[in-house]
Design a protein around this motif. Structure first.
Motif, PDB file in Angstrom:
ATOM      1  N   TYR C   6     -60.337 -65.968 -36.813  1.00 39.60           N
ATOM      2  CA  TYR C   6     -60.566 -66.690 -38.068  1.00 39.60           C
ATOM      3  C   TYR C   6     -59.658 -66.164 -39.169  1.00 39.60           C
ATOM      4  O   TYR C   6     -59.086 -66.930 -39.948  1.00 39.60           O
ATOM      5  N   TYR C   7     -59.566 -64.812 -39.264  1.00 39.52           N
ATOM      6  CA  TYR C   7     -58.710 -64.242 -40.306  1.00 39.52           C
ATOM      7  C   TYR C   7     -57.270 -64.670 -40.109  1.00 39.52           C
ATOM      8  O   TYR C   7     -56.550 -64.988 -41.062  1.00 39.52           O
ATOM      9  N   LEU C   8     -56.815 -64.672 -38.839  1.00 41.83           N
ATOM     10  CA  LEU C   8     -55.420 -65.026 -38.590  1.00 41.83           C
ATOM     11  C   LEU C   8     -55.173 -66.502 -38.855  1.00 41.83           C
ATOM     12  O   LEU C   8     -54.102 -66.877 -39.359  1.00 41.83           O
ATOM     13  N   ALA C   9     -56.164 -67.348 -38.542  1.00 35.99           N
ATOM     14  CA  ALA C   9     -55.993 -68.771 -38.854  1.00 35.99           C
ATOM     15  C   ALA C   9     -55.897 -68.970 -40.354  1.00 35.99           C
ATOM     16  O   ALA C   9     -55.050 -69.743 -40.843  1.00 35.99           O
ATOM     17  N   LEU C  10     -56.749 -68.259 -41.114  1.00 36.53           N
ATOM     18  CA  LEU C  10     -56.674 -68.357 -42.581  1.00 36.53           C
ATOM     19  C   LEU C  10     -55.315 -67.885 -43.078  1.00 36.53           C
ATOM     20  O   LEU C  10     -54.719 -68.497 -43.965  1.00 36.53           O
ATOM     21  N   SER C  11     -54.818 -66.793 -42.484  1.00 35.07           N
ATOM     22  CA  SER C  11     -53.508 -66.290 -42.891  1.00 35.07           C
ATOM     23  C   SER C  11     -52.427 -67.327 -42.627  1.00 35.07           C
ATOM     24  O   SER C  11     -51.531 -67.546 -43.451  1.00 35.07           O
ATOM     25  N   ALA C  12     -52.524 -68.016 -41.457  1.00 32.95           N
ATOM     26  CA  ALA C  12     -51.527 -69.039 -41.141  1.00 32.95           C
ATOM     27  C   ALA C  12     -51.605 -70.198 -42.127  1.00 32.95           C
ATOM     28  O   ALA C  12     -50.569 -70.725 -42.567  1.00 32.95           O
ATOM     29  N   VAL C  13     -52.838 -70.597 -42.479  1.00 32.68           N
ATOM     30  CA  VAL C  13     -52.987 -71.714 -43.427  1.00 32.68           C
ATOM     31  C   VAL C  13     -52.388 -71.344 -44.779  1.00 32.68           C
ATOM     32  O   VAL C  13     -51.646 -72.129 -45.391  1.00 32.68           O
ATOM     33  N   LEU C  14     -52.674 -70.121 -45.252  1.00 30.51           N
ATOM     34  CA  LEU C  14     -52.128 -69.708 -46.553  1.00 30.51           C
ATOM     35  C   LEU C  14     -50.611 -69.642 -46.506  1.00 30.51           C
ATOM     36  O   LEU C  14     -49.920 -70.033 -47.458  1.00 30.51           O
ATOM     37  N   PHE C  15     -50.073 -69.147 -45.370  1.00 35.11           N
ATOM     38  CA  PHE C  15     -48.625 -69.076 -45.239  1.00 35.11           C
ATOM     39  C   PHE C  15     -48.026 -70.474 -45.281  1.00 35.11           C
ATOM     40  O   PHE C  15     -47.023 -70.727 -45.962  1.00 35.11           O
ATOM     41  N   GLY C  16     -48.654 -71.397 -44.554  1.00 34.48           N
ATOM     42  CA  GLY C  16     -48.155 -72.771 -44.566  1.00 34.48           C
ATOM     43  C   GLY C  16     -48.212 -73.380 -45.961  1.00 34.48           C
ATOM     44  O   GLY C  16     -47.281 -74.075 -46.392  1.00 34.48           O
ATOM     45  N   LEU C  17     -49.298 -73.093 -46.693  1.00 32.59           N
ATOM     46  CA  LEU C  17     -49.383 -73.612 -48.057  1.00 32.59           C
ATOM     47  C   LEU C  17     -48.295 -72.997 -48.935  1.00 32.59           C
ATOM     48  O   LEU C  17     -47.737 -73.673 -49.814  1.00 32.59           O
ATOM     49  N   GLY C  18     -47.960 -71.732 -48.692  1.00 28.35           N
ATOM     50  CA  GLY C  18     -46.865 -71.121 -49.426  1.00 28.35           C
ATOM     51  C   GLY C  18     -45.551 -71.826 -49.146  1.00 28.35           C
ATOM     52  O   GLY C  18     -44.757 -72.100 -50.056  1.00 28.35           O
ATOM     53  N   VAL C  19     -45.318 -72.157 -47.866  1.00 32.68           N
ATOM     54  CA  VAL C  19     -44.092 -72.872 -47.508  1.00 32.68           C
ATOM     55  C   VAL C  19     -44.061 -74.236 -48.188  1.00 32.68           C
ATOM     56  O   VAL C  19     -43.037 -74.656 -48.739  1.00 32.68           O
ATOM     57  N   VAL C  20     -45.189 -74.930 -48.167  1.00 30.42           N
ATOM     58  CA  VAL C  20     -45.257 -76.251 -48.801  1.00 30.42           C
ATOM     59  C   VAL C  20     -44.943 -76.140 -50.287  1.00 30.42           C
ATOM     60  O   VAL C  20     -44.167 -76.926 -50.840  1.00 30.42           O
ATOM     61  N   GLY C  21     -45.526 -75.138 -50.945  1.00 33.30           N
ATOM     62  CA  GLY C  21     -45.246 -74.952 -52.367  1.00 33.30           C
ATOM     63  C   GLY C  21     -43.787 -74.640 -52.615  1.00 33.30           C
ATOM     64  O   GLY C  21     -43.178 -75.135 -53.567  1.00 33.30           O
ATOM     65  N   PHE C  22     -43.195 -73.829 -51.743  1.00 30.40           N
ATOM     66  CA  PHE C  22     -41.800 -73.450 -51.893  1.00 30.40           C
ATOM     67  C   PHE C  22     -40.905 -74.669 -51.813  1.00 30.40           C
ATOM     68  O   PHE C  22     -39.922 -74.803 -52.546  1.00 30.40           O
ATOM     69  N   VAL C  23     -41.236 -75.605 -50.925  1.00 25.50           N
ATOM     70  CA  VAL C  23     -40.361 -76.748 -50.699  1.00 25.50           C
ATOM     71  C   VAL C  23     -40.583 -77.836 -51.742  1.00 25.50           C
ATOM     72  O   VAL C  23     -39.643 -78.488 -52.181  1.00 25.50           O
ATOM     73  N   PHE C  24     -41.848 -78.020 -52.179  1.00 23.63           N
ATOM     74  CA  PHE C  24     -42.132 -79.166 -53.025  1.00 23.63           C
ATOM     75  C   PHE C  24     -41.980 -78.916 -54.507  1.00 23.63           C
ATOM     76  O   PHE C  24     -41.784 -79.860 -55.267  1.00 23.63           O
ATOM     77  N   LYS C  25     -42.090 -77.690 -54.985  1.00 27.27           N
ATOM     78  CA  LYS C  25     -42.107 -77.471 -56.432  1.00 27.27           C
ATOM     79  C   LYS C  25     -40.711 -77.304 -56.983  1.00 27.27           C
ATOM     80  O   LYS C  25     -39.789 -76.906 -56.264  1.00 27.27           O
ATOM     81  N   ARG C  26     -40.570 -77.600 -58.311  1.00 31.08           N
ATOM     82  CA  ARG C  26     -39.244 -77.559 -58.899  1.00 31.08           C
ATOM     83  C   ARG C  26     -39.066 -76.499 -59.965  1.00 31.08           C
ATOM     84  O   ARG C  26     -37.978 -76.257 -60.423  1.00 31.08           O
ATOM     85  N   ASN C  27     -40.131 -75.836 -60.373  1.00 30.52           N
ATOM     86  CA  ASN C  27     -40.004 -74.794 -61.383  1.00 30.52           C
ATOM     87  C   ASN C  27     -39.710 -73.480 -60.664  1.00 30.52           C
ATOM     88  O   ASN C  27     -40.393 -73.136 -59.698  1.00 30.52           O
ATOM     89  N   ILE C  28     -38.686 -72.764 -61.115  1.00 28.12           N
ATOM     90  CA  ILE C  28     -38.283 -71.552 -60.389  1.00 28.12           C
ATOM     91  C   ILE C  28     -39.430 -70.569 -60.265  1.00 28.12           C
ATOM     92  O   ILE C  28     -39.649 -69.940 -59.220  1.00 28.12           O
ATOM     93  N   ILE C  29     -40.194 -70.422 -61.363  1.00 22.92           N
ATOM     94  CA  ILE C  29     -41.246 -69.407 -61.336  1.00 22.92           C
ATOM     95  C   ILE C  29     -42.344 -69.811 -60.361  1.00 22.92           C
ATOM     96  O   ILE C  29     -42.902 -68.960 -59.650  1.00 22.92           O
ATOM     97  N   THR C  30     -42.641 -71.109 -60.285  1.00 24.72           N
ATOM     98  CA  THR C  30     -43.664 -71.548 -59.324  1.00 24.72           C
ATOM     99  C   THR C  30     -43.186 -71.326 -57.901  1.00 24.72           C
ATOM    100  O   THR C  30     -43.973 -70.943 -57.018  1.00 24.72           O
ATOM    101  N   ILE C  31     -41.891 -71.545 -57.650  1.00 26.49           N
ATOM    102  CA  ILE C  31     -41.356 -71.283 -56.315  1.00 26.49           C
ATOM    103  C   ILE C  31     -41.514 -69.813 -55.977  1.00 26.49           C
ATOM    104  O   ILE C  31     -41.910 -69.426 -54.870  1.00 26.49           O
ATOM    105  N   PHE C  32     -41.236 -68.957 -56.974  1.00 31.42           N
ATOM    106  CA  PHE C  32     -41.399 -67.528 -56.777  1.00 31.42           C
ATOM    107  C   PHE C  32     -42.840 -67.195 -56.423  1.00 31.42           C
ATOM    108  O   PHE C  32     -43.127 -66.355 -55.563  1.00 31.42           O
ATOM    109  N   MET C  33     -43.772 -67.867 -57.115  1.00 31.32           N
ATOM    110  CA  MET C  33     -45.187 -67.599 -56.837  1.00 31.32           C
ATOM    111  C   MET C  33     -45.562 -68.057 -55.443  1.00 31.32           C
ATOM    112  O   MET C  33     -46.421 -67.428 -54.796  1.00 31.32           O
ATOM    113  N   ALA C  34     -44.928 -69.139 -54.942  1.00 29.27           N
ATOM    114  CA  ALA C  34     -45.198 -69.556 -53.567  1.00 29.27           C
ATOM    115  C   ALA C  34     -44.725 -68.478 -52.588  1.00 29.27           C
ATOM    116  O   ALA C  34     -45.381 -68.224 -51.562  1.00 29.27           O
ATOM    117  N   VAL C  35     -43.607 -67.816 -52.917  1.00 29.00           N
ATOM    118  CA  VAL C  35     -43.135 -66.716 -52.066  1.00 29.00           C
ATOM    119  C   VAL C  35     -44.161 -65.594 -52.058  1.00 29.00           C
ATOM    120  O   VAL C  35     -44.466 -65.002 -51.004  1.00 29.00           O
TER     121      VAL C  35
END
Lengths: 407, 164, 100
Positions: C6-35
């Motif tokens: 369960y913990y690893l699945a949650l980690s994978a979901v959060l990582f995927g959401l980070g990737v999604v944020g990195f690709v979709f957002k346009r503000n540099i600081i928000t991209i940094f926060m996705a990282v």
């Protein structure tokens, strides 16, 4: 609900402890404001609050009513969510730290469960308190930013920069105590200070036989005063500078929350100073038969205070005073009689000495505020980074050498 | 449904909600606040895994210092809300389902592969043993990270300095 | 006891959401926060594995990841300040020339 409590009785016990502690803390914060105003007045050769109730004792009630009744303005152009969130965050975090403070060594029985005199006895108690103060910086920064006001923004940025700078010195100055005690658990840190060197001097961390933590205490106290934005470090919110800093645009209950949070964090710093450096709930007198009479000092103090209140109250000016003050005096005498009973004498010892020491530290806090002038902002930051931090690091190095040499 | 599972689900829901909110919010300050919520939820999960010191460090350093840095920079640069994009809608129609598919695929594969793993019991004094590891076996990387932080401080100072 | 999966699945979901944020957002600081979100997801995976294998090396590595993230955030935000000063905007679509 009652099934949940039956299965996990610790929930009910914790709930009772939390409610009692919260009530005590909020009353203490309100009367700390009264105490500060009285001490400030006497330092300045005047009387302070005197009319609202005998000796101004009902002043906190009047202030509370004022805060609740005032118009709650929300300026135009603020970020609504963050503007409402900031005081809430600050106050919640400042009040939460009391959950980790141990008030005494014994355990008491509530609802048939034996439980220690602390709400949460975690193994990383000290770290949790530091974590709560770290996140408390956000309240200040977000309040300053969301107010749509240049002065608030600058005040908020300055305040939060000051808080994170002094946080470093605060945590470093405590590492000496941690090296001597070997644990983060606050109850264990107090227990490590039990005993008396030469059978007379208490082994509190301030007088520790391995290395007296005087430097550590000085660094901690200065950093604590700076962390809570009190004079002499309160440039960012002083009345004559920057209007009122980060809480300029807040009124009525939201301002009351900031106010409460500031005094609650003052109390937290005093609690920690007592636990870490002054032996917490340990009595300064050895437990030998020679000093057996010191166990009745709380009784004596309450009794004498009660009698003085009764005598003074019966000759007070106003009718309300003539009713209230003797009533308070009788209450104190009753408390004295209660704590003289054989079972309760030992139970009262721990919290009594603890609260007495906290009271002394708070008095020094207020005394310093009304005696010293304030620092300019660049002087303040220079002290934090170039003076306190190297001193705290030197304390860590010296303590580690002393600990190794003792082994 | 044991108490631990209930707490895990609550914290996991908070973490995922915070992460989704980070992506959906338009103002950087709101995204920063969502990220702080995620970090605090993760600290709670570390406590569930009996990693108390890491949980405390996560809040003191990550949520209490690094995110403060982010919030300061957002305030100083006066970052405003993001404008509407001028990309086509095709990017949204293709991108969001693909993103959801990525998430589900990743979590499914990871959960399948790690299903036989079971939590080992943890001994007392984890902080003390962690400190022993850090200062005995890993002392060289520890000293290297302190030099790394020094480099970062000097670098940040040089980068952000205005030419006098 | 919650299964480690369960913990690893949650980690994978959060990582995927980070990737999604990195690709979709346009503000540099928000991209940094996705990282930073991705780094946090990896930390969760490390701690979960450390518990699953009964060792503490995972937590030591989490310590190092947090320190490196701090250093990287400091330098990265310094660069962001420079970009904001020269371009007057925090939109990554405007930072598309090699010339400063």
């Amino acid at each position: 609900m009652s099934a949940l409590f039956a299965r996990y009785p610790i929930l009910l016990v914790s709930l009772v402890k939390i409610v009692v502690l919260l009530f005590v803390l909020l009353t203490a914060v309100a009367y700390l404001v009264w105490f500060e105003r009285k001490v400030a007045a006497h330092i300045q050769s005047r009387v302070g609050p005197y009319r609202v109730g005998p000796h101004g004792l009902l002043q906190p009630l009047a202030d509370g009513v004022k805060f609740l009744m005032k118009e709650d303005l929300t300026p135009a152009g603020v970020d609504r969510f963050v503007y409402s969130l900031a005081p809430f965050v600050t106050m919640t975090l400042a009040i939460s730290t009391i959950a980790l403070i141990p008030f005494g060594p014994d355990s008491i029985r509530i609802f048939g469960q034996t439980t220690p005199l602390v709400v949460a006895n975690v193994n990383i108690g000290l770290l949790v308190i530091f974590a709560l103060t770290s996140v408390g910086v956000y309240g200040v920064a977000l309040a300053g930013w969301s107010s749509n006001n240049k002065y608030s923004l600058l005040g908020g940025l300055r305040s939060s920069a000051q808080m994170i700078s002094y946080e470093l010195s605060l945590t470093m100055s405590v590492v000496g105590v941690l090296l001597l005690a070997g644990t983060f658990n606050l109850s264990e840190i107090v227990r490590a200070q039990e005993g008396f060197t030469w059978r007379l001097l208490p082994k509190w961390n301030l007088f520790n036989p391995t290395l007296p933590q005087l430097l550590g205490f000085l660094c901690y106290f200065v950093a604590g005063v700076a962390e809570t934005n009190r004079l002499p470090f309160d440039l960012a919110e002083a009345e004559s500078e920057l209007v009122a800093g980060y809480h300029t645009e807040y009124s009525s209950f939201r301002f009351a929350m900031f106010f409460l949070a500031e005094y609650a964090s003052m109390i937290t710093v005093s609690f920690l100073a007592t636990i870490l450096f002054f032996g917490g709930w340990l009595s300064p007198f050895p437990a030998t038969p020679l000093f057996g009479w010191t166990r009745y000092l709380p009784v004596a103090l309450f009794g004498v205070g009660g009698v003085i209140l009764v005598i003074h109250g019966l000759r007070y000016g106003t009718a309300l005073g003539r009713m209230e003050l003797p009533a308070l005096g009788v209450l104190l005498c009753g408390l004295a009689a209660l704590s003289a009973r054989p079972g309760i004498v030992d139970l009262v010892q721990g919290p009594f000495w603890f609260l007495l020491k906290v009271f002394v530290v708070l008095f020094v806090y207020v005394w310093v505020r009304w005696t010293l002038p304030r620092f300019r902002y660049d002087q303040l930051m220079a002290i934090g980074w170039k003076f306190l931090l190297p001193l705290a690091l030197a304390n860590v190095v010296l303590t580690s050498f002393a600990v190794v040499a003792r082994k | 449904m044991t108490a631990q599972l209930a707490v895990f689900l609550a914290l996991a829901a908070i973490a995922v909600a915070g992460a989704v909110n980070l992506i959906l919010q338009r103002h950087p300050v709101h995204s920063a606040l969502s990220l702080i919520v995620v970090m605090v939820a993760l600290a709670g999960l570390y406590l569930l895994l009996d990693a108390e010191f890491v949980a405390a460090i996560q809040i003191i350093v990550y949520a209490g210092a690094i995110m403060v840095l982010f919030v300061f920079v957002i305030m100083l640069l006066n970052a405003g809300a993001e404008e509407r994009t001028n990309l086509s809608h095709a990017a949204h129609f293709a991108g969001i389902p693909l993103a959801i598919f990525l998430l589900l695929e990743l979590s499914y594969r990871v959960a399948r592969a790690s299903a036989p793993m079971v939590a080992q019991p943890v001994a007392e004094g984890a902080t003390r043993r962690l400190a022993m590891l850090l200062f005995q076996d890993f002392v060289f990387p520890f000293e290297l990270t302190s030099i790394l932080i020094l480099i970062a401080i000097v670098g940040a100072l040089v980068l952000a300095k205005r030419d006098a | 006891m919650v299964p480690i999966a369960y913990y690893l699945a949650l980690s994978a979901v959060l990582f995927g959401l980070g990737v999604v944020g990195f690709v979709f957002k346009r503000n540099i600081i928000t991209i940094f926060m996705a990282v930073e979100l991705m780094l946090n997801a990896v930390n969760l995976a490390f701690v979960a594995f450390s518990r699953a294998l009964g060792q503490l090396q995972g937590q030591v590595f989490v310590f190092f990841v947090i320190v490196v993230a701090a250093a990287e955030a400091a330098v990265g935000l310094g660069i962001v300040i420079l970009i904001a000063r020269s371009r007057q905007s925090l939109n990554v679509e405007r930072v598309n020339l090699l010339k400063l």
